[in-house]
Design a protein around this motif. Structure first.
Motif, PDB file in Angstrom:
ATOM      1  N   ILE A 360       0.838  -1.210   0.000  1.00 17.70           N
ATOM      2  CA  ILE A 360       0.000   0.000   0.000  1.00 17.70           C
ATOM      3  C   ILE A 360       0.868   1.253   0.000  1.00 17.70           C
ATOM      4  CG2 ILE A 360      -1.691   1.333   1.336  1.00 17.70           C
ATOM      5  CD1 ILE A 360      -2.792  -1.377   2.344  1.00 17.70           C
ATOM      6  N   TRP A 361       1.919   1.245   0.811  1.00 14.73           N
ATOM      7  CA  TRP A 361       2.812   2.405   0.908  1.00 14.73           C
ATOM      8  C   TRP A 361       3.489   2.698  -0.424  1.00 14.73           C
ATOM      9  CZ3 TRP A 361       8.489   2.588   1.668  1.00 14.73           C
ATOM     10  CH2 TRP A 361       8.938   3.867   1.997  1.00 14.73           C
ATOM     11  N   MET A 362       3.861   1.641  -1.136  1.00 11.98           N
ATOM     12  CA  MET A 362       4.556   1.812  -2.411  1.00 11.98           C
ATOM     13  C   MET A 362       3.632   2.297  -3.523  1.00 11.98           C
ATOM     14  SD  MET A 362       7.794   1.111  -1.999  1.00 11.98           S
ATOM     15  CE  MET A 362       8.388   0.781  -3.648  1.00 11.98           C
ATOM     16  N   MET A 363       2.335   2.297  -3.280  1.00  8.82           N
ATOM     17  CA  MET A 363       1.384   2.720  -4.303  1.00  8.82           C
ATOM     18  C   MET A 363       1.146   4.233  -4.325  1.00  8.82           C
ATOM     19  SD  MET A 363       0.492   0.144  -6.118  1.00  8.82           S
ATOM     20  CE  MET A 363       2.170  -0.444  -5.868  1.00  8.82           C
ATOM     21  N   PHE A 364       1.929   4.967  -3.550  1.00  6.03           N
ATOM     22  CA  PHE A 364       1.733   6.417  -3.481  1.00  6.03           C
ATOM     23  C   PHE A 364       3.040   7.156  -3.776  1.00  6.03           C
ATOM     24  CE2 PHE A 364      -1.599   4.594  -0.838  1.00  6.03           C
ATOM     25  CZ  PHE A 364      -2.722   5.304  -1.255  1.00  6.03           C
TER      26      PHE A 364
END
Length: 385
Positions: A360-364
């Motif tokens: 999830i963190w890498m998707m921003f």
């Protein structure tokens, strides 16, 4: 099945040589009579189609047969050659020549049969099927060398098969007009210190989780460590090229029109990575294999994120290799043994939660932009079907 004359004539010569080797095998190793005859018939069918006009239906069936069985013919012939020359003192030199031949023997086959495949579902099937065949040409025979056990150990692992598969897969993806790892390296973005630090911490955490319940390290001889080293290299190279490059690229292309294409492709390729380990049921129990599926599927998410962000497949290969080598060295075996404890399942659950948070963190932000850029480089030239 037709290609340009240079490739076709070279391919025909290669097939004739393979048939000749199998005929010699019939005379010297009669126990393999059935396999040799079947291979001669299959390869003979290819030659027949090249020189005679077969009907449309027969030709289509022949193409399917060649796609499925020619890789086995090449692998089996490499093993046949190695067993034929094992008794001779010139084995090291000749064997190395055979291994070099094996790594490039699939090129005409890929050009002739695999490059024309347009359906991406069939492409995915072939990547997985080809992996199972190409990875272990020597495992069919259990080749050893009484004069040089170190050399024999080198032949009896699937490392050469992993290298051959990797070269063949990269050539295949290029033939299908997808990107390759070199493109990512040439177009890589500037690293973010925070992201790299997070990945480094997680590498240490995966290694710790893999070794935390091992009380005493196995006492290994130098030869046994050499064997485990080769097996770890085989897994690192073969599995990462298949799952992180081949399968991930195809899945990214499958879902390229979806807004969540990256997490979907990552989770899909990671689940397939985990499922492949059910093949280990032949050497270990179901409970151990289920645990291995969970751990490898979770680690697959990490490897996929690291590859898509860094653009360095070789980095992922090295990390996978080191994790396996440490685990193999600690237990003295490449297969799991013993009983799975509750703490080990808890460790996998904790890692799963961390990987989902990382995903999830890498998707921003810039992290997502970097992965999108690398994903587009991999799939932008892919053929649509």
């Amino acid at each position: 099945m037709k290609s340009n004359k240079r490739i076709r004539y070279g391919y025909i010569l290669q097939i004739v040589v393979i048939i000749g080797i199998q005929i010699i095998s019939l005379l010297t190793q009669p126990s393999r009579f059935v396999t040799a005859i079947v291979l001669i018939i299959i390869l003979g069918a290819y030659l027949t189609d090249e020189y005679f006009c077969l009907s449309g239906t027969i030709r289509k069936v022949n193409v399917i047969v060649q796609i499925l069985f020619q890789p086995f013919a090449f692998s089996y012939t490499a093993g046949t050659l190695l067993t034929l020359i094992t008794p001779f003192k010139i084995m090291p030199v000749v064997s190395l020549c055979i291994l070099v031949w094996y790594t490039i023997s699939f090129f005409p086959y890929i050009q002739q049969f695999i490059a024309p495949i347009k359906n991406n579902g069939l492409r995915l099937f072939w990547l997985i099927y080809f992996f199972q065949i190409a990875i272990s040409p020597l495992a069919y025979f259990g080749i050893t060398s009484s004069t040089n056990p170190w050399f024999g150990a080198f032949f009896s692992t699937g490392l050469i098969g992993a290298v051959a598969y990797s070269i063949g897969l990269i050539k295949t993806m290029q033939a299908w007009h997808f990107g390759d790892p070199i493109i990512l390296i040439k177009n890589r973005s500037k690293d973010n210190v925070l992201v790299i630090s997070v990945f480094a911490i997680l590498v240490a955490l995966f290694i710790y989780s893999n070794l935390v319940n091992i009380n005493t390290w196995a006492k290994l001889s130098s030869l046994r460590f050499w064997q485990l080293l080769l097996e770890a290299m085989e897994a690192g190279i073969g599995e990462e090229v298949l799952c992180r490059f081949g399968i991930l690229t195809l899945l990214l292309y499958f879902v390229r029109k979806l807004s969540l294409r990256i997490p979907i492709a990552i989770i899909g390729s990671s689940l397939l990575f985990g499922l492949f380990h059910f093949l280990n049921l032949t050497g270990q129990g179901l409970a151990l294999t289920i645990y291995q599926f969970c751990f490898t599927a979770v680690s697959g998410i990490f490897f996929s994120l690291l590859f898509l962000y860094s653009g360095h497949l070789e980095l992922v290969i090295v990390i996978h290799f080191m994790m396996d080598l440490l685990s193999y060295s600690a237990t003295g075996d490449s297969s799991l043994s013993g009983n799975i404890t509750l703490s080990e399942y808890q460790s996998v659950i904790n890692l799963t939660f961390l990987m989902l948070v990382l995903l999830i963190w890498m998707m921003f932000g810039k992290r997502h932009q970097v992965m999108e850029k690398h994903a587009k480089l991999l799939i932008s030239r892919g053929n649509d079907k």
